[in-house]
Scaffold this active site. Sequence first.
Site, mmCIF file in Angstrom:
data_model
loop_
_atom_site.group_PDB
_atom_site.id
_atom_site.type_symbol
_atom_site.label_atom_id
_atom_site.label_comp_id
_atom_site.label_asym_id
_atom_site.label_seq_id
_atom_site.Cartn_x
_atom_site.Cartn_y
_atom_site.Cartn_z
ATOM 1 C CD GLU A 111 -1.340 -2.342 1.950
ATOM 2 O OE1 GLU A 111 -0.292 -2.256 2.637
ATOM 3 O OE2 GLU A 111 -1.912 -3.426 1.728
ATOM 4 C CE1 TYR A 123 7.711 0.472 -3.434
ATOM 5 C CE2 TYR A 123 5.744 1.792 -3.159
ATOM 6 C CZ TYR A 123 6.884 1.223 -2.634
ATOM 7 O OH TYR A 123 7.191 1.400 -1.314
HETATM 8 C C1 LIG Z 1 10.509 5.899 -1.963
HETATM 9 C C2 LIG Z 1 11.984 5.758 -1.574
HETATM 10 C C3 LIG Z 1 12.154 4.487 -0.745
HETATM 11 C C4 LIG Z 1 12.834 5.652 -2.854
HETATM 12 O O1 LIG Z 1 14.177 5.369 -2.460
HETATM 13 P P1 LIG Z 1 15.415 5.753 -3.420
HETATM 14 O O2 LIG Z 1 16.611 5.037 -2.890
HETATM 15 O O3 LIG Z 1 15.517 7.212 -3.563
HETATM 16 O O4 LIG Z 1 14.932 5.101 -4.802
HETATM 17 P P2 LIG Z 1 15.852 4.700 -6.054
HETATM 18 O O5 LIG Z 1 17.066 5.583 -6.097
HETATM 19 O O6 LIG Z 1 16.088 3.249 -6.012
HETATM 20 O O7 LIG Z 1 14.893 5.087 -7.260
HETATM 21 C C5 LIG Z 1 14.629 4.190 -8.307
HETATM 22 C C6 LIG Z 1 13.692 4.859 -9.269
HETATM 23 O O8 LIG Z 1 12.449 5.181 -8.615
HETATM 24 C C7 LIG Z 1 11.950 6.432 -9.133
HETATM 25 N N1 LIG Z 1 12.012 7.469 -8.105
HETATM 26 C C8 LIG Z 1 12.564 7.367 -6.859
HETATM 27 N N2 LIG Z 1 12.405 8.528 -6.175
HETATM 28 C C9 LIG Z 1 11.755 9.372 -7.015
HETATM 29 C C10 LIG Z 1 11.317 10.716 -6.893
HETATM 30 N N3 LIG Z 1 11.530 11.447 -5.779
HETATM 31 N N4 LIG Z 1 10.661 11.268 -7.931
HETATM 32 C C11 LIG Z 1 10.446 10.584 -9.061
HETATM 33 N N5 LIG Z 1 10.847 9.298 -9.260
HETATM 34 C C12 LIG Z 1 11.482 8.701 -8.236
HETATM 35 C C13 LIG Z 1 12.880 6.813 -10.268
HETATM 36 O O9 LIG Z 1 12.393 6.199 -11.436
HETATM 37 C C14 LIG Z 1 14.171 6.172 -9.817
HETATM 38 O O10 LIG Z 1 15.065 5.930 -10.879
HETATM 39 P P3 LIG Z 1 16.090 7.121 -11.345
HETATM 40 O O11 LIG Z 1 16.720 7.671 -10.100
HETATM 41 O O12 LIG Z 1 17.041 6.387 -12.241
HETATM 42 O O13 LIG Z 1 15.229 8.124 -12.045
HETATM 43 C C15 LIG Z 1 12.481 7.011 -0.774
HETATM 44 O O14 LIG Z 1 12.133 8.175 -1.486
HETATM 45 C C16 LIG Z 1 11.891 7.113 0.631
HETATM 46 O O15 LIG Z 1 12.431 6.538 1.586
HETATM 47 N N6 LIG Z 1 10.780 7.858 0.762
HETATM 48 C C17 LIG Z 1 10.143 8.082 2.088
HETATM 49 C C18 LIG Z 1 9.512 6.817 2.613
HETATM 50 C C19 LIG Z 1 8.519 6.252 1.634
HETATM 51 O O16 LIG Z 1 7.753 6.961 0.999
HETATM 52 N N7 LIG Z 1 8.502 4.894 1.556
HETATM 53 C C20 LIG Z 1 7.568 4.172 0.725
HETATM 54 C C21 LIG Z 1 6.282 4.054 1.448
HETATM 55 S S1 LIG Z 1 5.118 3.044 0.561
#
Ligand SMILES: CC(C)(COP(=O)(O)OP(=O)(O)OC[C@H]1O[C@@H](n2cnc3c(N)ncnc32)[C@H](O)[C@@H]1OP(=O)(O)O)[C@@H](O)C(=O)NCCC(=O)NCCS
Length: 160
Positions: A111, A123
């Site tokens: 979710e 995702y």
């Molecule tokens: C969501 C989260 C886990 C992503 O972690 P991350 O290490 O930054 O993700 P990645 O670097 O592996 O990103 C992979 C891809 O996801 C997408 N993505 C990740 N963050 C993004 C952003 N802020 N905006 C747009 N696309 C995004 C992109 O396609 C990215 O690929 P790219 O960097 O080559 O464009 C991180 O932002 C986070 O911890 N957020 C707060 C907690 C949260 O929301 N958790 C999920 C709850 S369901």
Amino acid sequence: MVREVSIRPMTVRDLDQCWELDQRCFADGETYDRDTLHYLLTNPLVIARKIELPDRRMVGFVIGSIESGGVGHVIALGVDPQWRRRGFGRLLMEAIEDAFCEHGATIARLEVRADNHAAQALYEKLGYTVTQRLPRYYTNGEDALLMTKPLPTSPSDDWI
Ligand SMILES: CC(C)(COP(=O)(O)OP(=O)(O)OC[C@H]1O[C@@H](n2cnc3c(N)ncnc32)[C@H](O)[C@@H]1OP(=O)(O)O)[C@@H](O)C(=O)NCCC(=O)NCCS
């Protein structure tokens, strides 16, 4: 991408670091309290992974559980705000999906807040699709999106 990171099982010994990181990853009202994290990290049906820098600092974690019907449920995913967009979220999701497969899961589900576009983008990139909107899913009244992804049933599926 930092090449020297490692992904390891996260255990109850990591509770304090995980709790501290969870509070930095999520906004107020979305964080897990320490007791809930303790419950999760001591539950045999729960799988947890952490991503560490060479100095052993935890910069991300993922928690999931195996549910009936071959479902792997992603419960929480967080990457340290200072270490985002380096592929760590993706690595953690791939690690938990591998673990789900090893435990016989055939589908992954999660979710995500309807306005959490960063997580949704991650995702979707990994092959999840929105299957349902869950109105007022969160305690603050916000909607969630239910996203699911079929998992390979055997390693050979990756090669078909
Ligand atoms: C969501 C989260 C886990 C992503 O972690 P991350 O290490 O930054 O993700 P990645 O670097 O592996 O990103 C992979 C891809 O996801 C997408 N993505 C990740 N963050 C993004 C952003 N802020 N905006 C747009 N696309 C995004 C992109 O396609 C990215 O690929 P790219 O960097 O080559 O464009 C991180 O932002 C986070 O911890 N957020 C707060 C907690 C949260 O929301 N958790 C999920 C709850 S369901």
